[in-house]
Structure formats: structure tokens, C-alpha cells
Motif scaffolding. Structure first.
Motif, short mmCIF file in Angstrom:
data_model
loop_
_atom_site.label_atom_id
_atom_site.label_comp_id
_atom_site.label_asym_id
_atom_site.label_seq_id
_atom_site.Cartn_x
_atom_site.Cartn_y
_atom_site.Cartn_z
N ALA A 22 0.86 -1.18 0.00
CA ALA A 22 0.00 0.00 0.00
C ALA A 22 0.89 1.23 0.00
O ALA A 22 1.84 1.32 0.78
N ASP A 23 0.62 2.16 -0.89
CA ASP A 23 1.38 3.40 -0.89
C ASP A 23 1.00 4.20 0.35
O ASP A 23 -0.17 4.50 0.58
N ILE A 24 2.00 4.52 1.15
CA ILE A 24 1.76 5.31 2.35
C ILE A 24 2.47 6.65 2.28
O ILE A 24 2.36 7.46 3.18
N ILE A 25 3.22 6.86 1.19
CA ILE A 25 3.88 8.14 0.94
C ILE A 25 3.39 8.66 -0.40
O ILE A 25 3.41 7.94 -1.39
N ARG A 26 2.94 9.90 -0.41
CA ARG A 26 2.53 10.53 -1.67
C ARG A 26 3.43 11.74 -1.89
O ARG A 26 3.56 12.59 -1.01
N ILE A 27 4.02 11.83 -3.07
CA ILE A 27 4.88 12.97 -3.40
C ILE A 27 3.98 14.03 -4.05
O ILE A 27 3.37 13.79 -5.08
N ASP A 28 3.90 15.19 -3.42
CA ASP A 28 3.04 16.27 -3.90
C ASP A 28 3.79 17.25 -4.81
O ASP A 28 3.22 17.75 -5.77
N GLN A 29 5.04 17.55 -4.48
CA GLN A 29 5.88 18.45 -5.27
C GLN A 29 7.31 17.96 -5.23
O GLN A 29 7.78 17.62 -4.15
N PRO A 30 8.01 17.87 -6.31
CA PRO A 30 7.54 18.19 -7.65
C PRO A 30 6.65 17.08 -8.20
O PRO A 30 6.70 15.94 -7.72
N THR A 31 5.87 17.42 -9.18
CA THR A 31 5.00 16.44 -9.82
C THR A 31 5.77 15.74 -10.94
O THR A 31 6.83 16.21 -11.36
N ASN A 32 5.23 14.62 -11.42
CA ASN A 32 5.88 13.90 -12.52
C ASN A 32 6.09 14.83 -13.71
O ASN A 32 5.18 15.53 -14.13
N ASN A 33 7.32 14.79 -14.22
CA ASN A 33 7.73 15.56 -15.41
C ASN A 33 7.66 17.08 -15.22
O ASN A 33 7.67 17.82 -16.21
#
Length: 166
Positions: A22-33
Motif C-alpha cells: 500500500a502506498d503510504i507516501i505521496r509525493i506532492d511536489q515536484p509532480t511527474n515531469n
């Protein structure tokens, strides 16, 4: 006969168990590409997801995590180079996982001298998020699967306007 075979396979599958991390870390910035300029401080913003609020039953939070700045040569993808951009990042969830918890850190993007050596036409760039877990004791069992490594590709905008003093 096919339905009996299918039922047997489902029973075997369920008895063995199948765990998806389960993903428990979300990267908000920077976004993909996302395009990021060279030689600037950029925000690295991430969210530790609360297990309770997100319905994660087997959350296994890392002790911390690190972010590598990685570049791969386009003509030879086995040529992978990297350095640690940020280390020892906080990974504590909100108490009892009742809400998500957001964190912000900054890191300095390399300057134009770096990108003169590793040109954006020849390399792809990304931030690689590496969760770091303590070694479990012999009698310990992890409460769930480890968070997999997260790769965030970025596009670099090189500012050569002030070269060679960039």
C-alpha cells in the motif's frame, strides 16, 4: 468442471495470501515531469497517508526516507548516476492514522556547471524516494509490506544566462 477448477484456484490463492504494498507516501511536489530550473531551491513536499482515514489495514511506515537525484544516460541506460539530495526525512504518520500528514523540505538543484557536464539532451533526470526501515529482530514480523521506491521524473530547465558564474 471449469467452475470447480476456478473455485479450487481461488481457494488456494486466498489461503496462500497475496500482499500488495500500500502506498503510504505521496509525493506532492515536484509532480511527474515537472520542469524545474537549475541552481534554485525547490520545494519537496510529501504526504504521509493516514492508515485509518485511507483504509490501509497493514500500514508499515518507514523510519525515515531519503531522496536521490538520479540521472541516466539516454544512449546507455545502464549508466545510472545519483547523489543523495535529501536524507533523514520525517515519516511519522498522524496519531492513530486519523488524518494525512504533510511535510515540506527544500533542496538545491545543481547549477549550470553540472548540467554542462550532464546535458539534458543526453540524460533523463528523476528524484528517487527511498524508504528506510530498521532491520527487524529475528522474532519480529513486519505489520505489512514495505513502501516501494517512488520515482519522480523531472525536466530540468538550465539557466545558462550567467555562465560561467552560474
Amino acid at each position: 468442471m471449469h467452475s470447480r477448477l476456478l473455485a479450487t484456484l481461488v481457494a488456494i490463492f486466498c489461503s496462500i495470501g497475496f500482499t500488495i504494498a500500500a502506498d503510504i507516501i505521496r509525493i506532492d511536489q515536484p509532480t511527474n515531469n515537472q520542469q524545474i530550473p537549475s541552481n534554485t531551491d525547490i520545494s519537496f513536499q510529501y504526504t504521509i497517508l493516514g492508515a485509518q482515514v485511507n483504509g490501509i489495514t497493514d500500514a508499515y511506515y518507514p523510519n525515515s526516507f531519503a531522496v536521490d537525484f538520479q540521472w541516466v544516460q539516454k544512449s546507455d541506460e545502464s549508466n545510472v548516476l545519483k547523489f543523495t539530495a535529501i536524507s533523514s526525512l520525517e515519516s511519522s504518520p498522524a496519531p492513530a492514522g486519523v488524518s494525512d500528514k504533510q511535510y515540506t523540505n527544500t533542496w538545491k538543484v545543481p547549477n549550470c556547471h553540472f548540467f554542462t557536464r550532464y546535458q539534458t539532451n543526453d540524460y533523463t533526470f528523476s528524484l528517487v524516494v527511498r524508504p528506510q526501515y530498521s532491520t527487524l529482530a529475528v522474532n519480529q514480523i513486519a505489520p505489512g509490506p514495505e513502501q516501494p521506491i517512488i520515482n519522480v521524473p523531472v525536466s530540468i530547465q538550465v539557466n545558462n544566462g550567467t555562465f560561467p558564474r552560474c
